[in-house]
Design a protein around this motif. Structure first.
Motif, mmCIF file in Angstrom:
data_model
loop_
_atom_site.group_PDB
_atom_site.id
_atom_site.type_symbol
_atom_site.label_atom_id
_atom_site.label_comp_id
_atom_site.label_asym_id
_atom_site.label_seq_id
_atom_site.Cartn_x
_atom_site.Cartn_y
_atom_site.Cartn_z
ATOM 1 N N HIS A 105 7.204 16.749 3.178
ATOM 2 C CA HIS A 105 6.204 16.579 4.238
ATOM 3 C C HIS A 105 4.820 16.999 3.757
ATOM 4 C CE1 HIS A 105 4.564 16.402 8.293
ATOM 5 N NE2 HIS A 105 4.087 17.623 8.130
ATOM 6 N N LYS A 106 4.759 18.054 2.927
ATOM 7 C CA LYS A 106 3.472 18.544 2.443
ATOM 8 C C LYS A 106 2.962 17.733 1.249
ATOM 9 C CE LYS A 106 4.135 23.371 3.879
ATOM 10 N NZ LYS A 106 4.297 24.775 3.409
ATOM 11 N N ALA A 107 3.871 17.348 0.352
ATOM 12 C CA ALA A 107 3.447 16.739 -0.913
ATOM 13 C C ALA A 107 3.205 15.236 -0.828
ATOM 14 C CB ALA A 107 4.483 17.031 -1.998
ATOM 15 N N ALA A 108 4.024 14.537 -0.052
ATOM 16 C CA ALA A 108 3.982 13.072 -0.057
ATOM 17 C C ALA A 108 2.604 12.496 0.282
ATOM 18 C CB ALA A 108 5.041 12.511 0.890
ATOM 19 N N PRO A 109 1.922 12.965 1.327
ATOM 20 C CA PRO A 109 0.609 12.372 1.639
ATOM 21 C C PRO A 109 -0.392 12.522 0.496
ATOM 22 C CG PRO A 109 1.426 13.667 3.491
ATOM 23 C CD PRO A 109 2.321 13.967 2.329
ATOM 24 N N HIS A 110 -0.348 13.650 -0.216
ATOM 25 C CA HIS A 110 -1.292 13.878 -1.308
ATOM 26 C C HIS A 110 -0.962 12.984 -2.503
ATOM 27 C CE1 HIS A 110 -3.025 17.275 0.827
ATOM 28 N NE2 HIS A 110 -1.807 17.764 1.020
ATOM 29 N N LEU A 111 0.328 12.810 -2.789
ATOM 30 C CA LEU A 111 0.714 11.915 -3.879
ATOM 31 C C LEU A 111 0.333 10.472 -3.558
ATOM 32 C CD1 LEU A 111 4.198 13.406 -4.793
ATOM 33 C CD2 LEU A 111 2.156 13.400 -6.221
ATOM 34 N N ASP A 112 0.530 10.065 -2.306
ATOM 35 C CA ASP A 112 0.135 8.711 -1.902
ATOM 36 C C ASP A 112 -1.375 8.524 -2.032
ATOM 37 O OD1 ASP A 112 2.769 8.157 -1.344
ATOM 38 O OD2 ASP A 112 2.579 8.463 0.823
ATOM 39 N N ALA A 113 -2.132 9.583 -1.702
ATOM 40 C CA ALA A 113 -3.597 9.505 -1.812
ATOM 41 C C ALA A 113 -4.021 9.369 -3.268
ATOM 42 C CB ALA A 113 -4.231 10.749 -1.192
ATOM 43 N N LEU A 114 -3.330 10.060 -4.165
ATOM 44 C CA LEU A 114 -3.640 9.937 -5.592
ATOM 45 C C LEU A 114 -3.360 8.523 -6.092
ATOM 46 C CD1 LEU A 114 -2.274 13.317 -7.015
ATOM 47 C CD2 LEU A 114 -4.670 12.599 -6.862
ATOM 48 N N VAL A 115 -2.255 7.944 -5.629
ATOM 49 C CA VAL A 115 -1.939 6.567 -6.004
ATOM 50 C C VAL A 115 -3.022 5.623 -5.499
ATOM 51 C CG1 VAL A 115 -0.329 4.649 -5.642
ATOM 52 C CG2 VAL A 115 0.555 6.941 -6.099
ATOM 53 N N GLU A 116 -3.491 5.859 -4.283
ATOM 54 C CA GLU A 116 -4.531 5.004 -3.708
ATOM 55 C C GLU A 116 -5.815 5.088 -4.526
ATOM 56 O OE1 GLU A 116 -6.572 4.091 0.640
ATOM 57 O OE2 GLU A 116 -5.231 5.800 0.376
ATOM 58 N N ILE A 117 -6.181 6.304 -4.953
ATOM 59 C CA ILE A 117 -7.385 6.472 -5.757
ATOM 60 C C ILE A 117 -7.239 5.747 -7.087
ATOM 61 C CG2 ILE A 117 -8.756 8.158 -7.042
ATOM 62 C CD1 ILE A 117 -8.124 10.159 -4.767
ATOM 63 N N THR A 118 -6.078 5.904 -7.707
ATOM 64 C CA THR A 118 -5.830 5.262 -8.999
ATOM 65 C C THR A 118 -5.855 3.747 -8.875
ATOM 66 O OG1 THR A 118 -4.446 7.123 -9.682
ATOM 67 C CG2 THR A 118 -4.214 5.077 -10.923
#
Length: 301
Positions: free
Chosen positions: A66-79
């Motif tokens: 719950h804590k990590a997934a949104p941040h990882l998705d945001a990193l993918v979006e930036i990349t």
């Protein structure tokens, strides 16, 4: 904490299986297992309970996801946003039911494929809902259209549109109903008319009969063809009655090639869902296709 370990963890959490996560990540299952064990050692807590079929996250595992997934998705979006200028090189793999995908989704998406600098290649696969969702889960498709809402965290579904089903037949059959008025026909008044369907189990006719007449059809399929467009052609030719999506038979109804044999107060509906693997809407070409189909569906009836 190693981002690669977190990415593997989130993928396993969404997939519910080391095997499925390995396929999505392009890793071997032992490599995925090793990475999860490494992360568990670092945290000092178990993240998953191993079961005969897949894994179930522990409370700690759910909290971390719950804590990590949104941040990882945001990193993918930036990349991925940095690669957007090259999105014309991307290929979108779409899966869905044959007729709906061919008649509605593909023509709508084809408008995007030729966009200067923003288009993408398009590849389509057809199949039943279960097959398409399994293919999406395994990474064979980027985007799927399904009549079944998926379960679990791996896939995310958005309602796309509702499809109205219509009971139709050639005019000569309408004149033979017991009531003499096809729009007031009952199930018993239609028993003598042959049935045209896509499968021996009569999925469309049986669902219509159960929803509208609260009974089961008694006549077997006289003509069975696994393509709704072939079913329509046979109905127009006079082979028997058929239950079809309104979008597919609207022109035939307008021309009088077929007539509606019944007009229920509440017609049977089937909902289509637009499905992606959770987190992949961070990829521009998938997000663009997803948004475009939702917009196009607003005008479908």
């Amino acid at each position: 904490m190693d981002l690669a370990l977190l990415r593997t963890f989130v993928t396993v959490h969404r997939a519910g299986s080391f095997t499925r996560a390995a396929a999505l990540l392009g890793l071997s299952q032992p490599a995925v297992t090793s990475q999860i064990r490494t992360l568990e050692r670092q945290l000092g807590r178990p993240l998953f309970l191993r079961q005969a079929r897949g894994v179930t996250p522990t409370t700690i595992g759910d909290e971390l996801a719950h804590k990590a997934a949104p941040h990882l998705d945001a990193l993918v979006e930036i990349t991925e946003a940095g690669l957007d200028d090259e999105s014309s090189l991307r290929t979108l793999h779409l899966g869905g039911p044959l007729e709906f995908t061919a008649e509605r989704a593909l023509p709508a998406l084809s408008e995007l494929t030729g966009e200067d600098g923003r288009g993408f290649g398009l590849r389509a696969s057809f199949g039943k809902a279960e097959e398409i969702l399994e293919g999406l889960s395994a990474g064979h498709h980027d985007l799927a259209i399904s009549t079944a809402r998926p379960r679990g965290a791996l896939l995310t579904a958005t309602a796309l549109c509702d499809e109205e089903h219509v009971l139709v037949a050639a005019p000569r059959w309408a004149a033979t109903t017991e009531t003499g008025a096809p729009r007031r026909s009952t199930a018993s008044a239609l028993e003598h008319i042959p049935v045209v369907e896509v499968h021996e189990s009569l999925p469309f006719v049986a669902r219509y009969w159960a929803t509208v007449f609260d009974t089961c059809p008694t006549a077997p399929g006289t003509v069975v063809a696994p393509d709704l467009r072939a079913v329509l052609a046979c109905a127009i030719a006079g082979a028997g009655l058929a239950v079809l999506p309104r979008y597919l038979c609207a022109e035939a109804l307008e021309r009088g090639d077929v007539l509606a044999l019944h007009a229920p107060a509440v017609p049977p509906l089937r909902t289509y869902f637009l499905v992606v693997r959770t987190g992949t809407l961070a990829m521009p070409h998938i997000a663009r296709a997803h948004e475009w189909l939702l917009r196009a569906a607003a005008d479908w009836n």
